[in-house]
Design an enzyme around this catalytic site. Sequence first.
Site, short mmCIF file in Angstrom:
data_model
loop_
_atom_site.label_atom_id
_atom_site.label_comp_id
_atom_site.label_asym_id
_atom_site.label_seq_id
_atom_site.Cartn_x
_atom_site.Cartn_y
_atom_site.Cartn_z
N ASP A 89 0.89 -1.15 0.00
CA ASP A 89 0.00 0.00 0.00
C ASP A 89 0.93 1.21 0.00
O ASP A 89 1.68 1.43 0.96
CB ASP A 89 -0.87 -0.06 1.27
CG ASP A 89 -1.64 1.25 1.47
OD1 ASP A 89 -1.46 2.18 0.67
OD2 ASP A 89 -2.41 1.31 2.44
N LYS A 156 4.61 5.07 -21.16
CA LYS A 156 3.92 6.21 -21.72
C LYS A 156 2.42 6.07 -21.46
O LYS A 156 1.98 4.95 -21.21
CB LYS A 156 4.19 6.33 -23.22
CG LYS A 156 4.04 5.02 -23.96
CD LYS A 156 2.90 4.78 -24.89
CE LYS A 156 1.51 5.03 -24.52
NZ LYS A 156 0.57 3.99 -24.92
N HIS A 186 7.23 1.19 -26.72
CA HIS A 186 7.56 -0.16 -27.18
C HIS A 186 7.62 -0.27 -28.70
O HIS A 186 8.21 -1.21 -29.23
CB HIS A 186 6.61 -1.21 -26.58
CG HIS A 186 5.26 -1.27 -27.21
ND1 HIS A 186 4.27 -0.36 -26.94
CD2 HIS A 186 4.73 -2.14 -28.11
CE1 HIS A 186 3.19 -0.69 -27.65
NE2 HIS A 186 3.44 -1.76 -28.37
N LYS A 190 10.16 -2.79 -31.69
CA LYS A 190 9.67 -3.74 -32.69
C LYS A 190 10.77 -3.97 -33.72
O LYS A 190 11.43 -3.03 -34.15
CB LYS A 190 8.41 -3.18 -33.38
CG LYS A 190 7.18 -3.17 -32.47
CD LYS A 190 5.95 -2.68 -33.22
CE LYS A 190 4.78 -2.48 -32.27
NZ LYS A 190 4.05 -3.70 -31.93
N GLU A 224 -5.93 -0.44 -35.49
CA GLU A 224 -6.18 -1.56 -34.58
C GLU A 224 -7.62 -2.04 -34.77
O GLU A 224 -8.51 -1.23 -35.03
CB GLU A 224 -5.99 -1.12 -33.13
CG GLU A 224 -4.58 -0.68 -32.83
CD GLU A 224 -4.39 -0.44 -31.33
OE1 GLU A 224 -3.93 -1.36 -30.67
OE2 GLU A 224 -4.73 0.65 -30.86
N ASP A 243 -2.56 8.41 -26.30
CA ASP A 243 -2.22 6.99 -26.19
C ASP A 243 -1.31 6.54 -27.33
O ASP A 243 -0.47 5.67 -27.13
CB ASP A 243 -3.52 6.18 -26.19
CG ASP A 243 -3.31 4.69 -25.94
OD1 ASP A 243 -2.63 4.35 -24.94
OD2 ASP A 243 -3.81 3.87 -26.74
N HIS A 248 3.91 6.75 -30.10
CA HIS A 248 4.23 5.78 -31.15
C HIS A 248 4.28 6.40 -32.55
O HIS A 248 5.23 6.19 -33.29
CB HIS A 248 3.21 4.63 -31.16
CG HIS A 248 3.05 3.92 -29.86
ND1 HIS A 248 4.10 3.72 -28.99
CD2 HIS A 248 1.97 3.34 -29.27
CE1 HIS A 248 3.66 3.05 -27.93
NE2 HIS A 248 2.38 2.81 -28.07
N LYS A 344 -8.95 2.80 -33.10
CA LYS A 344 -9.37 1.50 -32.57
C LYS A 344 -10.63 1.05 -33.28
O LYS A 344 -11.35 1.86 -33.87
CB LYS A 344 -9.62 1.61 -31.07
CG LYS A 344 -8.34 1.91 -30.29
CD LYS A 344 -8.33 1.28 -28.93
CE LYS A 344 -7.08 1.60 -28.16
NZ LYS A 344 -5.95 0.72 -28.43
C1 BG6 Z 1 -0.17 0.80 -26.40
C2 BG6 Z 1 -1.48 1.51 -26.29
O1 BG6 Z 1 0.89 1.66 -26.12
O2 BG6 Z 1 -0.02 0.29 -27.72
C3 BG6 Z 1 -2.63 0.58 -26.65
O3 BG6 Z 1 -1.65 1.97 -24.96
C4 BG6 Z 1 -2.39 -0.03 -28.01
O4 BG6 Z 1 -3.87 1.28 -26.64
C5 BG6 Z 1 -1.01 -0.65 -28.09
O5 BG6 Z 1 -3.38 -1.00 -28.24
C6 BG6 Z 1 -0.69 -1.12 -29.48
O6 BG6 Z 1 0.49 -1.86 -29.46
P1 BG6 Z 1 0.80 -2.98 -30.53
O7 BG6 Z 1 2.19 -3.40 -30.22
O8 BG6 Z 1 -0.23 -4.05 -30.33
O9 BG6 Z 1 0.64 -2.31 -31.86
#
Ligand code: BG6
Length: 497
Positions: A89, A156, A186, A190, A224, A243, A248, A344
Amino acid sequence: ELPQHGDFVVFGATGDLALRKLLPALFHRDREGQLPDDFRIVGVSRTETDDAGFRSIVADALAEHVPAAELDAAAVRRLLGRLHHLTLDAHDPTDWHRLAGLLKDDELGVRSGPDGPLDVVRVYYLAVAPSLFGPICRQLDEIGLVTPSSRVVMEKPIGHDLASSRQINDAVGEVFAESQIFRIDHYLGKESVQNLLVTRFANTLLEPLWSSRWIDHVEITVAESLGVGDRGGYYDHAGALRDMVQNHLLQLLCLVAMEPPTYVGRENVRDEKLKVLQALRPLGPADVARDVVRGQYVGSGDGDPAYADEVGRPDTTTETYVAIRAEISNWRWAGVPFYLRTGKRLSDRVSQIVVQFKEPPHAMFPNAEGGGGPNRLHILVQPEEGMRLHLTAKEPGPGGIRLRPVSLDLSYAAAFDQRSPEAYERLLMDVVRGNPTLFMRRDEVEAAWTWVTPILEHWRAADAAGDRPLAYPAGTTGPAAADALLGRDGRTWQEFD
Ligand code: BG6
């Protein structure tokens, strides 16, 4: 370069990111023999569980997220043997002292060798809300858990705007030096994204063509097919701009547009990316109104739910789709539009970068039938990884010249007979090794926030005036206004392919 003694401490260890991405990534690296023997993984969360409970939670997560063929029992046992859990906590000082006790000594054996205490590299991975980044770092410092060998990883988005990101960076910066701070995006881990650097700079073919002289425009699409799922609580405060775009998409844009660094090293790549972010043409209110599209998905005939229903807020104006026409004001790119889009619940899950070249300067085949269209390089980021170069060719046949589009296809899966590691595998090992090249530096994050701020402000004013994002039915390619954004320039988006 790998340390001999390490602790990987995950805050938010029973959350979605930890179970879906971080622990499977550590599993894969461990399976490949990359984790040192003395390497503990300590999960910290509010969940009431103990080591055994946490091990069984992680065992279930691995079974769900690692392909069965890669889930060998000995490797699973080894990873589970590294795991510990502490229920914490954040407001309770005794819990923090228990963490210090756990990491520093007795319970797990004192880490000292014949020459005194061992140099343990400690990674603190903050897979929690950004508002907790500063407070957690302060606590770690107070209980003596921050040494020159410590590193902190932040997910992030860092903050929700420029001011809040500065506050967080200041708070974390009071405890950790910039060289100890790893801001993860991330997408940079890739394989196909790292390969973008290699494609551009380890080949001579493209670089001479890589400018406004030969390039007509660039499209960056991160589509997505899933909705927000059970992340609505976070997402409804964030939206697609924070997001996905602020991090990204802008990072992808940087890699496409940056100048060649002298070498790929600690700061060079980040220096060059920063210059691109700083050269993005600022968007004034009129630019935002004209060059930015915000959308939100509504239910489809096929029974897909509307975003507002998924998050249970009928009035929500959070965007699940953004398209932007951007420009980079520098010598190389002046006048070349960069069209960005992400959303999305679109028709497919595809990330791709399309570089469209100009038409040949002179039409030598004026009476040729058909047409190949301009050359295009499609950089396929996911799910398929590779490149496709669209060229024009003569269709075989005796009756005159007919032009047809053809493509040179490179599939990494076919070219390389090996598993492509997940982004987090590379990035987590970079943190353990202390290599920050593929992480965002503070100045990059702030330059990105600076650029998106006028968009956020415009939308806030639009909300106050009763505007709503444009509706698009789930399962489509987004609002029609995004097509108009290119249509106005006499261009069309390439299909997701
Ligand atoms: C994340 C977002 O950083 O990246 C998500 O918060 C998103 O909303 C995701 O779905 C997408 O990552 P990837 O690697 O699946 O393209």
